[in-house]
Design a protein around this motif. Structure first.
Motif, PDB file in Angstrom:
ATOM      1  N   PHE A  71       1.543   5.636  -3.236  1.00  0.00           N
ATOM      2  CA  PHE A  71       2.698   4.806  -2.887  1.00  0.00           C
ATOM      3  C   PHE A  71       2.712   4.449  -1.405  1.00  0.00           C
ATOM      4  CE2 PHE A  71       4.412   6.638  -6.894  1.00  0.00           C
ATOM      5  CZ  PHE A  71       4.668   5.437  -7.543  1.00  0.00           C
ATOM      6  N   ALA A  72       2.229   5.360  -0.559  1.00  0.00           N
ATOM      7  CA  ALA A  72       2.147   5.045   0.873  1.00  0.00           C
ATOM      8  C   ALA A  72       1.159   3.908   1.111  1.00  0.00           C
ATOM      9  CB  ALA A  72       1.735   6.288   1.658  1.00  0.00           C
ATOM     10  N   CYS A  75       2.366   0.424  -0.010  1.00  0.00           N
ATOM     11  CA  CYS A  75       3.248  -0.268   0.938  1.00  0.00           C
ATOM     12  C   CYS A  75       2.469  -1.274   1.785  1.00  0.00           C
ATOM     13  CB  CYS A  75       3.938   0.734   1.852  1.00  0.00           C
ATOM     14  SG  CYS A  75       5.117   1.804   1.012  1.00  0.00           S
ATOM     15  N   SER A  77       0.689  -3.496   0.792  1.00  0.00           N
ATOM     16  CA  SER A  77       0.725  -4.822   0.167  1.00  0.00           C
ATOM     17  C   SER A  77       1.711  -5.733   0.890  1.00  0.00           C
ATOM     18  CB  SER A  77       1.106  -4.701  -1.314  1.00  0.00           C
ATOM     19  OG  SER A  77       2.387  -4.105  -1.467  1.00  0.00           O
ATOM     20  N   VAL A  78       2.781  -5.148   1.418  1.00  0.00           N
ATOM     21  CA  VAL A  78       3.756  -5.941   2.177  1.00  0.00           C
ATOM     22  C   VAL A  78       3.119  -6.468   3.460  1.00  0.00           C
ATOM     23  CG1 VAL A  78       6.016  -5.924   3.302  1.00  0.00           C
ATOM     24  CG2 VAL A  78       5.639  -4.553   1.230  1.00  0.00           C
ATOM     25  N   VAL A 103       7.510  -1.291   7.045  1.00  0.00           N
ATOM     26  CA  VAL A 103       6.433  -0.707   6.243  1.00  0.00           C
ATOM     27  C   VAL A 103       6.023   0.654   6.802  1.00  0.00           C
ATOM     28  CG1 VAL A 103       4.037  -0.994   5.489  1.00  0.00           C
ATOM     29  CG2 VAL A 103       5.601  -2.939   5.439  1.00  0.00           C
ATOM     30  N   LEU A 106       8.522   3.118   5.598  1.00  0.00           N
ATOM     31  CA  LEU A 106       8.344   3.320   4.163  1.00  0.00           C
ATOM     32  C   LEU A 106       7.119   4.183   3.879  1.00  0.00           C
ATOM     33  CD1 LEU A 106      10.038   2.321   1.782  1.00  0.00           C
ATOM     34  CD2 LEU A 106       8.413   0.443   1.487  1.00  0.00           C
ATOM     35  N   GLY A 107       6.022   3.889   4.568  1.00  0.00           N
ATOM     36  CA  GLY A 107       4.805   4.670   4.391  1.00  0.00           C
ATOM     37  C   GLY A 107       5.010   6.130   4.757  1.00  0.00           C
ATOM     38  N   PHE A 110       7.017   8.007   2.015  1.00  0.00           N
ATOM     39  CA  PHE A 110       6.242   8.424   0.846  1.00  0.00           C
ATOM     40  C   PHE A 110       5.288   9.570   1.170  1.00  0.00           C
ATOM     41  CE2 PHE A 110       7.303   4.095  -0.812  1.00  0.00           C
ATOM     42  CZ  PHE A 110       7.973   4.535  -1.955  1.00  0.00           C
ATOM     43  N   TYR A 207      -3.575  -0.485   8.740  1.00  0.00           N
ATOM     44  CA  TYR A 207      -2.524   0.315   8.094  1.00  0.00           C
ATOM     45  C   TYR A 207      -3.139   1.441   7.267  1.00  0.00           C
ATOM     46  CZ  TYR A 207       1.259   1.637   4.948  1.00  0.00           C
ATOM     47  OH  TYR A 207       2.188   2.362   4.232  1.00  0.00           O
TER      48      TYR A 207
END
Length: 320
Positions: A71-72, A75, A77-78, A103, A106-107, A110, A207
Motif C-alpha cells: 500500500f505504501a 501511493c 501511483s498518485v 503522498v 500517506l506512504g 502505511f 518515491y
C-alpha cells in the motif's frame, strides 16, 4: 514466467508510447537545461509505471509482498499521475509539492512511520523527529531523481542497479518487478535514446527508493545506511549541487546544467560514457556494502569514493 510477461509489456508499451508521442509531436523541448540537442519524445516512464503496478498487484494477490509495503508503494501511483499531467501541461511547482507532501504522509502512514534513525554511537527514536526527517527525505528523493534524469540511460540504469542490488541484499520479488519494468524501457533509452522517461517515471522511481529505504530500515535500523550508500551517486550529486548553488546565491528554481553528469557531457563525454561511469561507481558502492560488515565504515568508504569522484568531475569541468 510473470517476469518475462512484464518485460514484454514494458518493452512494447514503451514502443507504442514512443510512436504516439512522435505522432502527436509531444517531444521534450530543448532548453538551457537540456543535455540533448534535438527534440526527443518523452513519457516512456508511463510504461515503467504501468508495468510496475501490474507487477505489484500480481505479487499482492499471490501474497508475495507485505501489505504495508504494497500500500505504501501503491501511493506512488498518485505521484505518477500528477507527474503525467505535469509532463503535458507543466503544472505549478506549488501544486506538485502539495501532492508530493500528501503522498509522503500517506506512504509513511502505511509503513507505520519511520521508527529509528541510527548513527552507530546513538539512535534517534523520537517518532516526531524520525518521521519529520522521513517526510522531507521522501520529497527530496522524488525531486532529486527527477533532477538527475537528463541523459540517455542514466536514470534507468540507476533504477535497474538499485533493483538488482536490493534483490541480492534483501530478496523480495518486488525488486525483480522493478528490474524488468525498467529493462523494457531501457532498450529504447540506452545510448542513442529514442524516448525519455519523463517526470512520470523519474518521480515514481525516487518515491520507490525512499519507501524501500524506510521499509527496510524499520526491519533493521542499519539498513537505512545500506540504501543511502547504494543511492549515493544520485543523492550526493543532487545535494552537493544544491548546496553549491545556494552558496553561489543562485535562484534555486532556475534551470541549470551543473550536476556532475551534465558537467561531464559539457566536458566532451558522450552520454554512453557518463552512464557507464555512474554504473562503475554503483558497482563499487555495492561491493563496499556487500563486503564491509561494519555499515558505518562502509558509509565512510563510500563518502570518500563519492568525494573523489566529484573532485574528478570538477577537474573535467569546473563548477561555476
Amino acid at each position: 514466467m510473470i517476469y518475462i510477461i512484464l518485460l514484454i509489456i514494458s518493452f512494447f508499451l514503451t514502443y507504442v508510447i514512443k510512436n504516439y508521442m512522435i505522432k502527436k509531436s509531444l517531444v521534450a523541448t530543448v532548453n538551457e537545461r537540456s543535455s540533448h540537442t534535438i527534440p526527443i519524445p518523452h513519457g516512456g516512464g508511463i510504461a515503467i509505471s504501468i508495468t510496475w503496478f501490474i507487477g505489484l498487484f500480481y505479487l499482492f494477490f499471490i501474497n508475495q509482498i507485505e501489505q504495508n509495503l504494497f500500500f505504501a508503494l501503491l501511493c506512488g501511483s498518485v505521484i505518477s499521475i500528477i507527474s503525467f499531467f505535469d509532463d503535458i501541461y507543466e503544472l505549478s511547482p506549488k501544486l506538485r509539492l502539495i501532492i508530493q507532501a500528501f503522498v509522503a504522509v500517506l506512504g509513511l502512514y502505511f509503513l507505520g512511520g519511520f521508527e529509528t534513525l541510527t548513527f552507530g554511537i546513538f539512535d534517534i527514536s523520537s517518532l516526531i523527529l524520525t518521521n519529520i526527517f522521513a517526510f522531507f527525505m521522501i520529497i527530496w528523493f522524488v525531486n532529486l531523481y527527477n533532477f538527475l534524469d537528463g541523459i540517455n540511460g542514466y536514470a534507468g540504469s540507476e533504477a535497474l542497479f538499485l533493483a538488482l542490488a536490493g534483490f541480492v541484499l534483501f530478496g523480495g520479488n518486488h525488486f525483480l518487478v522493478l528490474a524488468v519494468a525498467t529493462i523494457g524501457f531501457l532498450y529504447w533509452n540506452w545510448n542513442k535514446a529514442k524516448i525519455f522517461m519523463g517526470d512520470v517515471g523519474s518521480t515514481l522511481l525516487g518515491y520507490n527508493i525512499a519507501i524501500f529505504t524506510i521499509y527496510y530500515a524499520n526491519q533493521e535500523s542499519t539498513n537505512f545506511w545500506v540504501w543511502i550508500i547504494l543511492f549515493g551517486v544520485y543523492w550526493f550529486d543532487a545535494t552537493l549541487t544544491l548546496i553549491r548553488r545556494k552558496l553561489n546565491k543562485e535562484k534555486l528554481s532556475q534551470a541549470h546544467k551543473k550536476h556532475a553528469y551534465q558537467r561531464l557531457t559539457q566536458a566532451g563525454w558522450s552520454h554512453y560514457k557518463v552512464t557507464n561511469y555512474s554504473i562503475g561507481l554503483n558497482l563499487i558502492l555495492f561491493l563496499i556494502v556487500y563486503f564491509v560488515s561494519n555499515i558505518f565504515v562502509a558509509f565512510v568508504l563510500s563518502m570518500i569514493l563519492l568525494i573523489l569522484s566529484m573532485k574528478f568531475v570538477d577537474k573535467k569541468k569546473k563548477f561555476e
